[in-house]
Design a protein around this motif. Structure first.
Motif, PDB file in Angstrom:
ATOM      1  N   GLN A 132      13.179  18.499  -8.405  1.00  0.00           N
ATOM      2  CA  GLN A 132      14.504  17.876  -8.509  1.00  0.00           C
ATOM      3  C   GLN A 132      15.283  18.422  -9.709  1.00  0.00           C
ATOM      4  O   GLN A 132      15.739  17.682 -10.587  1.00  0.00           O
ATOM      5  CB  GLN A 132      14.367  16.346  -8.604  1.00  0.00           C
ATOM      6  CG  GLN A 132      13.679  15.733  -7.387  1.00  0.00           C
ATOM      7  CD  GLN A 132      13.539  14.227  -7.490  1.00  0.00           C
ATOM      8  OE1 GLN A 132      13.274  13.681  -8.564  1.00  0.00           O
ATOM      9  NE2 GLN A 132      13.727  13.531  -6.378  1.00  0.00           N
ATOM     10  N   LEU A 133      15.454  19.724  -9.708  1.00  0.00           N
ATOM     11  CA  LEU A 133      16.105  20.398 -10.819  1.00  0.00           C
ATOM     12  C   LEU A 133      17.588  20.639 -10.542  1.00  0.00           C
ATOM     13  O   LEU A 133      18.000  20.813  -9.392  1.00  0.00           O
ATOM     14  CB  LEU A 133      15.415  21.748 -11.079  1.00  0.00           C
ATOM     15  CG  LEU A 133      13.913  21.690 -11.358  1.00  0.00           C
ATOM     16  CD1 LEU A 133      13.334  23.089 -11.444  1.00  0.00           C
ATOM     17  CD2 LEU A 133      13.647  20.917 -12.652  1.00  0.00           C
ATOM     18  N   ASP A 134      18.384  20.644 -11.603  1.00  0.00           N
ATOM     19  CA  ASP A 134      19.810  20.941 -11.514  1.00  0.00           C
ATOM     20  C   ASP A 134      19.974  22.454 -11.455  1.00  0.00           C
ATOM     21  O   ASP A 134      20.142  23.121 -12.480  1.00  0.00           O
ATOM     22  CB  ASP A 134      20.547  20.355 -12.723  1.00  0.00           C
ATOM     23  CG  ASP A 134      22.049  20.601 -12.677  1.00  0.00           C
ATOM     24  OD1 ASP A 134      22.515  21.264 -11.721  1.00  0.00           O
ATOM     25  OD2 ASP A 134      22.753  20.150 -13.599  1.00  0.00           O
ATOM     26  N   SER A 135      19.939  22.993 -10.251  1.00  0.00           N
ATOM     27  CA  SER A 135      19.939  24.444 -10.098  1.00  0.00           C
ATOM     28  C   SER A 135      21.250  25.084 -10.549  1.00  0.00           C
ATOM     29  O   SER A 135      21.243  26.220 -11.036  1.00  0.00           O
ATOM     30  CB  SER A 135      19.640  24.826  -8.649  1.00  0.00           C
ATOM     31  OG  SER A 135      20.609  24.276  -7.776  1.00  0.00           O
ATOM     32  N   ASP A 136      22.366  24.399 -10.396  1.00  0.00           N
ATOM     33  CA  ASP A 136      23.647  24.986 -10.809  1.00  0.00           C
ATOM     34  C   ASP A 136      23.641  25.320 -12.299  1.00  0.00           C
ATOM     35  O   ASP A 136      24.015  26.418 -12.708  1.00  0.00           O
ATOM     36  CB  ASP A 136      24.800  24.026 -10.500  1.00  0.00           C
ATOM     37  CG  ASP A 136      25.068  23.899  -9.001  1.00  0.00           C
ATOM     38  OD1 ASP A 136      24.664  24.815  -8.266  1.00  0.00           O
ATOM     39  OD2 ASP A 136      25.660  22.884  -8.587  1.00  0.00           O
ATOM     40  N   PHE A 137      23.203  24.371 -13.113  1.00  0.00           N
ATOM     41  CA  PHE A 137      23.154  24.591 -14.561  1.00  0.00           C
ATOM     42  C   PHE A 137      22.095  25.624 -14.929  1.00  0.00           C
ATOM     43  O   PHE A 137      22.344  26.543 -15.714  1.00  0.00           O
ATOM     44  CB  PHE A 137      22.866  23.273 -15.285  1.00  0.00           C
ATOM     45  CG  PHE A 137      22.598  23.446 -16.757  1.00  0.00           C
ATOM     46  CD1 PHE A 137      23.621  23.761 -17.631  1.00  0.00           C
ATOM     47  CD2 PHE A 137      21.305  23.316 -17.264  1.00  0.00           C
ATOM     48  CE1 PHE A 137      23.375  23.936 -18.998  1.00  0.00           C
ATOM     49  CE2 PHE A 137      21.049  23.496 -18.616  1.00  0.00           C
ATOM     50  CZ  PHE A 137      22.092  23.798 -19.482  1.00  0.00           C
ATOM     51  N   LEU A 138      20.909  25.470 -14.342  1.00  0.00           N
ATOM     52  CA  LEU A 138      19.812  26.375 -14.680  1.00  0.00           C
ATOM     53  C   LEU A 138      20.099  27.807 -14.222  1.00  0.00           C
ATOM     54  O   LEU A 138      19.688  28.768 -14.886  1.00  0.00           O
ATOM     55  CB  LEU A 138      18.504  25.868 -14.074  1.00  0.00           C
ATOM     56  CG  LEU A 138      18.018  24.504 -14.592  1.00  0.00           C
ATOM     57  CD1 LEU A 138      16.744  24.085 -13.874  1.00  0.00           C
ATOM     58  CD2 LEU A 138      17.787  24.558 -16.105  1.00  0.00           C
ATOM     59  N   ASP A 139      20.805  27.945 -13.118  1.00  0.00           N
ATOM     60  CA  ASP A 139      21.179  29.280 -12.647  1.00  0.00           C
ATOM     61  C   ASP A 139      22.104  29.962 -13.652  1.00  0.00           C
ATOM     62  O   ASP A 139      22.011  31.180 -13.876  1.00  0.00           O
ATOM     63  CB  ASP A 139      21.871  29.195 -11.287  1.00  0.00           C
ATOM     64  CG  ASP A 139      20.890  28.911 -10.157  1.00  0.00           C
ATOM     65  OD1 ASP A 139      19.671  28.919 -10.410  1.00  0.00           O
ATOM     66  OD2 ASP A 139      21.358  28.664  -9.029  1.00  0.00           O
TER      67      ASP A 139
END
Length: 268
Positions: A239-246
């Motif tokens: 359940q990771l915030d992919s937008d930020f981590l990307d």
């Protein structure tokens, strides 16, 4: 943890080795090297690497060039070993050619290994430990830690391989330092990204693990070890915030490629 023993393959910076004109020039000036292995439709890239590495060694004898040639021979032997197991219905003589090439490559590896057994070159020391379990070579290699001789990405990754199961935190610092040592335009060994992912996953730091997975995907989208679907599955599983981590991954990779990366943790 999987830290590939052949990570040092990045040392094979064999310029334009797959371009026809350059290869033709090398073969014109080094005909015997080009005739070492009979040409086949399989393993062309690996065979070409042995030609360029062999020519480099002949033109400028050095332990570094011997190491490069050893790695080129290993890559070719591994490729042709697989190819030699493939039966040809119409051209069965191809299998014999590949078997002969494989045997010759293994002979060359043995010959060059014996020739370099007493070398003090860092990469050859590491080679003789990983391939032949030469404890003396390992001792010499480890004694070089912290010296200018090991201040290369390949040698830092080799050290990380050794410490992987012994000291994960030190391994992490070594991998970061390897990234620090890359200059703008260098080819980066993506094994570093895979290893960082493994460490952070083991530490249950899933955000960091995802960042390095994404960096690996961005840098080498053709790598079959990681697909876009598996990256998505990882993101959903934790359940990771992919937008930020990307965004973080993209910025980090830009810094690495520009030779401007700084380790977030240099404590030993």
């Amino acid at each position: 943890m999987k830290l590939h023993l052949l990570a040092a393959i990045s040392a094979l910076a064999l310029s334009a080795c797959d371009k026809g004109p350059n290869l033709a020039q090398v073969c014109d000036s080094h005909p015997l090297i080009c005739q070492e292995f009979k040409e086949d439709n399989w393993c062309k890239k690996e065979r070409t690497q042995t030609i360029f590495a062999g020519a480099d060694l002949q033109d400028s004898p050095s332990d570094q060039h011997k190491y490069n040639l050893l790695i080129a021979y290993e890559n070719y032997a591994e490729c042709v070993s697989f190819a030699s197991q493939i039966e040809h219905i119409k051209l069965k003589e191809k299998k014999t050619v590949r078997i002969n090439n494989y045997i010759k490559a293994k002979e060359r590896i043995e010959q060059l290994s014996q020739e370099t057994a007493a070398s003090e070159h860092p990469q050859l020391l590491y080679f003789h430990w990983t391939r032949y379990l030469n404890e003396r070579s390992l001792e010499k290699f480890l004694r070089l830690e912290g010296s200018p001789e090991l201040e290369t990405p390949a040698s830092q990754l080799n050290l990380a391989t050794y410490y992987a199961k012994r000291d994960p935190d030190k391994t992490l610092n070594l991998l970061f330092h390897a990234l620090e040592l890359y200059q703008a335009g260098d080819v980066i060994d993506s094994e570093i990204f895979k290893s960082l992912t493994t460490i952070f996953t083991d530490k249950k730091e899933y955000k960091q693990a995802y960042i390095w997975l994404k960096i690996m995907r961005l840098y080498d989208p053709e790598d079959t070890d990681l697909t876009e679907k598996s990256l998505k599955n990882y993101q959903e599983a934790f359940q990771l915030d992919s937008d930020f981590l990307d965004q973080v991954a993209d910025t980090t990779l830009d810094k690495i490629k520009a030779g401007e990366f700084h380790s977030p943790n240099l404590k030993g």
